[in-house]
Design an enzyme around this catalytic site. Structure first.
Site, PDB file in Angstrom:
ATOM      1  N   THR A 198       0.824  -1.203   0.000  1.00 37.09           N
ATOM      2  CA  THR A 198       0.000   0.000   0.000  1.00 37.09           C
ATOM      3  C   THR A 198       0.858   1.253   0.000  1.00 37.09           C
ATOM      4  OG1 THR A 198      -1.713   1.192   1.205  1.00 37.09           O
ATOM      5  CG2 THR A 198      -0.176  -0.056   2.535  1.00 37.09           C
ATOM      6  N   ARG A 199       0.275   2.345  -0.514  1.00 41.26           N
ATOM      7  CA  ARG A 199       0.982   3.631  -0.464  1.00 41.26           C
ATOM      8  C   ARG A 199       0.158   4.656   0.288  1.00 41.26           C
ATOM      9  NH1 ARG A 199      -0.774   6.916  -5.274  1.00 41.26           N
ATOM     10  NH2 ARG A 199      -2.302   5.641  -6.314  1.00 41.26           N
ATOM     11  N   HIS A 203      -6.965   2.921   6.819  1.00 43.50           N
ATOM     12  CA  HIS A 203      -8.113   3.302   7.644  1.00 43.50           C
ATOM     13  C   HIS A 203      -8.904   2.039   7.993  1.00 43.50           C
ATOM     14  CE1 HIS A 203      -6.880   7.316   6.791  1.00 43.50           C
ATOM     15  NE2 HIS A 203      -7.003   7.123   5.493  1.00 43.50           N
ATOM     16  N   HIS A 206      -9.480  -0.526   5.239  1.00 45.81           N
ATOM     17  CA  HIS A 206      -8.304  -1.329   4.882  1.00 45.81           C
ATOM     18  C   HIS A 206      -8.068  -2.441   5.900  1.00 45.81           C
ATOM     19  CE1 HIS A 206      -7.408   2.726   3.149  1.00 45.81           C
ATOM     20  NE2 HIS A 206      -7.220   1.981   2.089  1.00 45.81           N
ATOM     21  N   ARG A 292      -9.515  -3.679  -7.476  1.00 48.39           N
ATOM     22  CA  ARG A 292      -9.933  -3.517  -8.875  1.00 48.39           C
ATOM     23  C   ARG A 292      -9.135  -2.440  -9.600  1.00 48.39           C
ATOM     24  NH1 ARG A 292     -13.994  -5.811 -10.838  1.00 48.39           N
ATOM     25  NH2 ARG A 292     -14.881  -4.094 -12.035  1.00 48.39           N
TER      26      ARG A 292
END
Ligand code: PPS
Length: 576
Positions: A198-199, A203, A206, A292
């Site tokens: 992840t970048r 929250h 996630h 997606r």
């Protein structure tokens, strides 16, 4: 994907490290080699080449591999590898390496990190590369923009001899190499590991997505944030990592590992998904969470996404068996108000009200000092974000005046300085044209090149002041549009930046001629004088335009203050 196709131990990691004898030889041997000072992006690529994160690559790819990657996502020997990891260099270095030889790769401080045994030097067709790798040649795509506008013109391919890894002083215990992570997983007895790269700060959604995925595929979770080079998000990587650390206790005990990935992101969507799976596997993972819109930049200016939603999942899905890494599609989770919980988008009970906060909305809430609800992010994460993104009325900003000599910039700048000192609360620095010329740029003249250097220096100082919460008032002529834009781009990510065009007409400035310079310029005694014998490019992007022939200094200052108030940089705030 059936379990028996998953490769549990991550495949072979390449080893490009030299032995002690060779290490002792290198300093002498490398004395006559050309050197290349690595860019930040190249440092990231090199780190993953040296630590095995990019296995099976043993160096920056050569021309045959490059062409094969672009056309078929494979190395020349057929191994799946979707992203060209190339070393871009200047024409001068390329010419020196034409006949082969060695290149010393150095960090910006000059420390030699590796030696490259040069095998290929070529000038790539960048548009063709963009089309193959990013499926677009639009410079609105950040990966394409880098390739077309920033990357150096030549590529150098060859194998590496590793001397040392790039040095990091931050979060050292969280920077595990592929071998270290694999050893850690073995020690913990973890055989199935799902990676979440992840970048963004994580929250509640996630946390739900990752926990559900781990439960679904009966795996442990690796939170593997990209901390090399990413597009600006709402938080720098220091803040993000503090957020991830704060999130760990929210997972069941001993189920999650956090390790930082020094990757320079490409945002190549579907190709990235395949690449990330290979990188994840090298780090000992068996599964990769893919959403997606995996690794896609925001939509283009017409609102169209660069990649078809779901295309990244499909592409990795086609190759997961060959890679031995399972693709775990991540579901979009939404918060359902009456249930007070997150559920997958396609399981929302009919008629329920769902809530969401977009990236932009979050950024605005932080900037305005508004509440970040706990249904969106855990309290401790909200606090971390708040600490590093204070509301606008506590952020720094720059007021950048531009205009002809004698337009009244200095007068307005001084009046504004007094006003800010009267308001109080932030340190204020005045970078007036004359002052800067005396203290920062005393060796510079008035050629275009020197003026640009002068403005860049002012921009740099102003950006530092802004970053640290102060107010910078700059008042040079700054006649060139391009460098003014550069300065804005330098300052804006760090705080506020308003450009004030002091648009007093040339005839008025000349009639005033307070310093007698116009007369001297007309007489040819002063050369390259702005407005007379040198150009002034009127800004089309000024935030405030003031003609001092029409308004008093008090009125002009008021206009600027009102503008700052409207943007929230001065005045009352809901947070106080
Ligand atoms: S620039 O173009 O932004 O780098 O110029 P700046 O640093 O603001 O310096 C402008 C002041 O230098 C004096 N000066 C000249 N101005 C323009 N052109 C030439 N050739 C020149 N030579 C000296 C002039 O006093 C400017 O001050 P201001 O306050 O603008 O009148």
């Amino acid at each position: 994907m059936p379990d028996h196709l998953i490769e549990p131990h991550g495949g072979t990691l390449v080893d490009v490290w030299i032995d002690d004898v060779r290490r002792r030889e290198l300093p002498d041997e490398s004395r006559d080699w050309p050197s290349w000072s690595l860019t930040r992006r190249q440092m990231c690529d090199l780190e993953l080449l040296l630590n095995g994160g990019f296995s099976p690559l043993r160096g920056f790819v050569g021309q045959a591999d490059y062409e094969s990657i672009c056309s078929s996502m494979r190395l020349a020997d057929g191994t799946l590898w979707p992203i060209p990891v190339t070393l871009d260099v200047s024409e001068e270095i390329a010419k020196r390496l034409d006949g082969g030889g060695r290149l010393a790769l150095r960090d910006p401080e000059g420390v030699m990190l590796a030696a490259l045994r040069v095998e290929d030097v070529w000038k790539p067709d960048r548009l063709a590369e963009a089309e193959s790798v990013f499926a677009t040649t639009s410079p609105e795509h950040p990966g394409v923009a880098h390739l077309l506008d920033v990357a150096n013109p030549y590529y150098v391919g060859g194998t590496l001899e590793a001397v040392q890894l790039p040095i990091h002083y931050d979060f050292r215990t969280l920077r595990l190499t592929p071998a270290e992570l694999r050893a850690e997983f073995a020690r913990l007895g973890w055989r199935r590991i799902v990676a979440f790269q992840t970048r963004d700060p994580m929250h509640r959604a996630h946390q739900e997505i990752t926990l559900r995925a781990a439960i679904e595929v009966k795996a442990n979770l690796l939170i593997h944030p990209v901390v090399g080079l990413v597009q600006p998000t709402e938080a720098d990587h220091y803040t993000r990592v503090r957020c991830y650390q704060a999130l760990l206790p929210r997972y069941p005990h001993e189920t999650v590992k956090l390790s930082l990935l020094p990757l320079a992101e490409r945002l190549a969507g579907p190709r990235d998904a395949v690449w990330h799976a290979i990188i994840g596997k090298n780090h000992g993972c068996t599964h990769l969470l893919v959403d997606r819109d995996h690794s896609a930049p925001g939509p283009d200016s017409t609102g169209k996404p660069f990649y078809t939603p779901g295309a990244a999942q499909d592409l990795l899905g086609q190759h997961e068996a060959e890679l031995g890494v399972a693709m775990v599609p991540s579901k979009t989770m939404v918060y359902v108000e009456n249930l007070d919980k997150y559920v997958p988008e396609d399981e929302v009970p009919a008629g329920s009200r769902t809530l969401s906060i977009s990236r932009t909305q979050l950024r605005n809430r932080l900037a305005e000092g508004r509440e970040i609800p706990e249904w969106f992010t855990f309290r401790e994460i909200g606090e971390e974000l708040r600490k590093s993104t204070p509301p606008r009325h506590r952020q720094g900003f720059t007021v950048f005046f531009t205009g002809l000599s004698g337009a009244g910039k200095s007068t307005l700048a001084k009046a504004l300085l007094d006003k800010f000192l009267e308001i109080g609360g932030r340190p204020v620095t005045l970078l007036d044209g004359d002052i800067v010329r005396r203290h920062l740029s005393s060796e510079l003249g008035f050629s275009k090149e020197h003026r640009d250097i002068n403005i860049r220096r002012i921009g740099f100082v102003a950006s530092e002041i802004t970053k640290n919460g102060g107010i910078a008032i700059c008042a040079p002529i700054a006649p060139y549009d391009r460098v003014r834009k550069e300065v804005r781009a330098m300052i804006q990510p760090l705080g506020g930046m308003i450009l004030v065009h002091v648009a007093t007409p040339l005839d008025v400035c000349e009639a005033r001629d307070r310093k007698g310079l116009y007369a001297k310029a007309r007489a040819g005694i002063i050369k390259e004088f702005t407005g007379i014998s040198d150009p002034y490019e009127e800004p089309a992007d000024a935030d405030v335009v003031i003609d001092t022939a029409d308004v008093t200094p008090e009125e002009a200052v008021q206009q600027i203050i009102l503008h700052l108030e409207r943007d929230g940089y001065v005045g009352a705030s809901v947070a106080d």
